[in-house]
Design a protein around this motif. Structure first.
Motif, PDB file in Angstrom:
ATOM      1  N   THR A 207     -22.485 -43.100  49.761  1.00 32.57           N
ATOM      2  CA  THR A 207     -23.804 -43.593  50.170  1.00 32.57           C
ATOM      3  C   THR A 207     -24.377 -44.642  49.221  1.00 32.57           C
ATOM      4  OG1 THR A 207     -24.927 -41.902  48.897  1.00 32.57           O
ATOM      5  CG2 THR A 207     -24.361 -41.354  51.166  1.00 32.57           C
ATOM      6  N   GLY A 208     -23.801 -44.774  48.041  1.00 32.39           N
ATOM      7  CA  GLY A 208     -24.363 -45.734  47.096  1.00 32.39           C
ATOM      8  C   GLY A 208     -25.580 -45.213  46.363  1.00 32.39           C
ATOM      9  N   ALA A 209     -25.815 -43.910  46.440  1.00 32.35           N
ATOM     10  CA  ALA A 209     -26.930 -43.346  45.670  1.00 32.35           C
ATOM     11  C   ALA A 209     -26.464 -43.113  44.237  1.00 32.35           C
ATOM     12  CB  ALA A 209     -27.375 -42.032  46.296  1.00 32.35           C
ATOM     13  N   CYS A 210     -27.389 -43.168  43.316  1.00 34.63           N
ATOM     14  CA  CYS A 210     -27.043 -42.846  41.930  1.00 34.63           C
ATOM     15  C   CYS A 210     -27.333 -41.363  41.727  1.00 34.63           C
ATOM     16  CB  CYS A 210     -27.880 -43.691  40.981  1.00 34.63           C
ATOM     17  SG  CYS A 210     -27.701 -43.198  39.273  1.00 34.63           S
ATOM     18  N   VAL A 211     -26.308 -40.604  41.328  1.00 35.81           N
ATOM     19  CA  VAL A 211     -26.477 -39.158  41.152  1.00 35.81           C
ATOM     20  C   VAL A 211     -26.493 -38.843  39.660  1.00 35.81           C
ATOM     21  CG1 VAL A 211     -25.429 -36.895  41.545  1.00 35.81           C
ATOM     22  CG2 VAL A 211     -25.393 -38.612  43.354  1.00 35.81           C
ATOM     23  N   ILE A 212     -27.513 -38.134  39.229  1.00 35.57           N
ATOM     24  CA  ILE A 212     -27.591 -37.725  37.819  1.00 35.57           C
ATOM     25  C   ILE A 212     -27.429 -36.220  37.747  1.00 35.57           C
ATOM     26  CG2 ILE A 212     -29.003 -37.700  35.743  1.00 35.57           C
ATOM     27  CD1 ILE A 212     -30.278 -40.220  36.597  1.00 35.57           C
ATOM     28  N   LEU A 213     -26.412 -35.768  37.036  1.00 35.23           N
ATOM     29  CA  LEU A 213     -26.156 -34.336  36.887  1.00 35.23           C
ATOM     30  C   LEU A 213     -26.603 -33.908  35.499  1.00 35.23           C
ATOM     31  CD1 LEU A 213     -22.445 -34.302  38.139  1.00 35.23           C
ATOM     32  CD2 LEU A 213     -24.501 -33.951  39.516  1.00 35.23           C
ATOM     33  N   VAL A 214     -27.289 -32.777  35.434  1.00 34.67           N
ATOM     34  CA  VAL A 214     -27.627 -32.219  34.131  1.00 34.67           C
ATOM     35  C   VAL A 214     -26.562 -31.195  33.802  1.00 34.67           C
ATOM     36  CG1 VAL A 214     -29.306 -30.817  32.869  1.00 34.67           C
ATOM     37  CG2 VAL A 214     -30.083 -32.589  34.444  1.00 34.67           C
ATOM     38  N   GLY A 215     -26.048 -31.219  32.601  1.00 36.71           N
ATOM     39  CA  GLY A 215     -25.006 -30.268  32.218  1.00 36.71           C
ATOM     40  C   GLY A 215     -25.439 -29.453  31.015  1.00 36.71           C
TER      41      GLY A 215
END
Ligand code: TYD
Ligand code: MG
Length: 488
Positions: A207-215
């Motif tokens: 989709t071209g979204a920017c995904v930010i994952l917290v780890g």
């Protein structure tokens, strides 16, 4: 038919074993193996159907590459670490200790992006919607048009995101809480984390979204869960700092779209994280300049010069094996500097406890700090304060020589900007540098030690009471520190 396989997977590194065992041989962690039922060895659907691969047209390395478009959120320190803004379609993993401020930073970033007209969704798997709202209120950001959800099922998250208008940025807080229907392991296990991360990475790319994952981060600072998550994402940032200080440092460990040596400096305040535009000023505040054992190191963090105080305390040890404690620097490097001081400069610290601290909670990785560390150690040992207006940088070699380090000009410029008048640094390598501070070149650590010892107060009387009167016969310089005989 998919084959069901029970295996034991290390929850720390993701290594798989057929049998349970107490210790993971891959990462050395104890008691981290957990039983997981994985649907493995199942042939991918495409292969089962007997479909042949499709040939793709090969390209050359030449050609026009358009630079990645960026979404700038306006929090300068964050944008800079990301390489000039977030890249659409990229996945970013932010790790950090609990309570360090990951959620705060991401709520602020989400609100800032949303205020700039981007569609932002914040998915909290750890906190209820009310908790996230409370935080946003505390930060004064409750008006920002951020879509909020408390959800832990990865498929539900993706369905939610795909259902509405196109999303520009998604925050998943945290990836460890996500689980997918497609695997049977319990939530929080390595397989679940990996599968959820895979789904979200695919969503970002499609989709071209920017995904930010917290780890989450384990005790020794690794991002918990399988290392493969770190390989799957485009960028890995770590958010560091310690509870006793309000400074927080965002550091890029991996970045496919930007430099990895950048840091962003923040300060945790009552109203969230605020940017620190000039970290040196912060790290040098409350300095006790007249005390022995402190040296100012002119360091580099990425492209930025950062001045920081190095504090050493050298005290006679009552233990058989003297204690060496280091905060903010590499303990091996300290051992090396101690060994060089001993072997090449005759400074014996074998009977002393040595404590080394980098003020302000900064962690230094540069060998260029060797000279400042040596200066602080010798200053503490001799009781001679170092000049308050001097900065130090240079790498010690095992021969006792001091070697040049990169970006001397930038370090000197920062020192001049902050009012320092002189710099102690390796000789040479300054051609064409317009230094606005007085340069005091040193060729070797022995030279540095002699210069500091020359200013040392007479402490012989103090020592005699402890060591007996043997010192009286030694040359004058020896009175000031524990020099060896061969050196005098
Ligand atoms: P949080 O973002 O919840 O940490 P993480 O998500 O990394 O676990 O931050 C928690 C800490 O930050 C908490 O101890 C309180 C502190 N804090 C402030 O000092 N000021 C603030 O404005 C906020 C929101 C939090
Ligand atoms: Mg959190």
């Amino acid at each position: 038919m998919a084959k069901r396989d029970t295996s034991f997977i290390c929850q720390s590194c993701g290594a798989a074993y057929h049998r349970w065992q107490g210790k993971c041989e891959a990462c050395g962690a104890w008691n981290t193996l957990a039983e997981e039922v994985a649907v493995t060895a199942s042939v991918p659907a495409a292969q089962r159907s007997g479909r042949k691969g499709r040939a793709v047209a090969l390209e050359t390395l030449q050609g026009t590459a358009t630079p990645a478009p960026r979404m700038v959120c306006g929090i300068g320190e964050l944008d800079r670490v990301a390489g000039g803004g977030f890249v659409p379609g990229s996945v970013l993993l932010i790790g950090g200790d609990p309570g360090i401020g990951k959620s705060t930073l991401l709520v602020q970033a989400s609100a800032a992006l949303a205020a700039r007209g981007q569609q932002v969704v914040y998915v909290s798997g750890e906190e209820a919607v009310d908790q996230v709202r409370l935080r946003a209120q505390r930060l004064g950001l409750e008006q920002a048009p951020v879509g909020l959800a408390a959800e832990t099922n990865a498929e539900n998250v993706i369905a939610t995101l795909s259902g509405g208008p196109p999303v520009h940025m998604v925050v998943i807080d945290s990836i460890q809480t996500m689980w997918s229907d497609s695997v049977e392991s319990a939530p929080g296990t390595v397989t679940q984390v990996r599968t959820s991360a895979q789904l979200l990475v695919r969503y970002a790319k499609q989709t071209g979204a920017c995904v930010i994952l917290v780890g989450h981060v384990t005790k020794d600072g690794q991002i918990a869960g399988p290392r493969v998550v770190e390989h799957m994402v485009d960028a890995v940032f770590s958010f560091e700092g310690d509870g006793g200080h309000q400074f927080r440092i965002l550091r890029a460990q991996k970045n496919r779209f930007g430099p990895t040596d950048e840091i962003g400096v923040f300060e945790m305040t009552g109203r969230g994280l605020s940017e620190v535009a000039n970290p040196s000023e912060l790290f040098l505040s409350n300095r006790d300049a007249g005390a022995p054992g402190t040296a100012v190191f002119a360091g580099m963090e990425g492209t930025r010069p950062v001045l920081v105080e190095i504090q050493a305390l050298v005290a006679p040890s009552s233990l058989g094996t003297p204690r060496r404690a280091v905060v903010g620097w590499d303990p091996n490097r300290l051992s090396m500097v101690l060994a060089v001081l001993d072997a090449r400069c005759g400074v014996r610290l074998g009977g002393h406890d040595v404590y080394l601290n980098v003020a302000g909670g900064l962690r230094i990785g540069e060998p260029a700090a060797d000279l400042a560390v040596a200066a602080a150690l010798v200053s503490s040992l001799t009781g001679a304060p170092l000049p308050a207006d001097a900065v130090y940088f240079g790498e010690a070699s095992l021969t006792g020589a001091v070697r040049q380090v990169a970006q001397a000009a930038a370090r000197l410029k920062e020192a001049a900007k902050l009012g320092f008048a002189r710099a102690v640094l390796p000789s040479g390598g300054l051609d064409g540098v317009d230094a606005q501070v007085a340069i005091q070149p040193v060729a070797s650590l022995a030279e540095l030690v002699a210069a500091i010892a020359a200013c040392a107060p007479r402490r012989a009387a103090m020592r005699e009471s402890r060591d007996g009167a043997t010192r009286e016969h030694r040359p004058r310089a020896v009175e000031h520190a524990e020099w060896s005989d061969e050196e005098g």
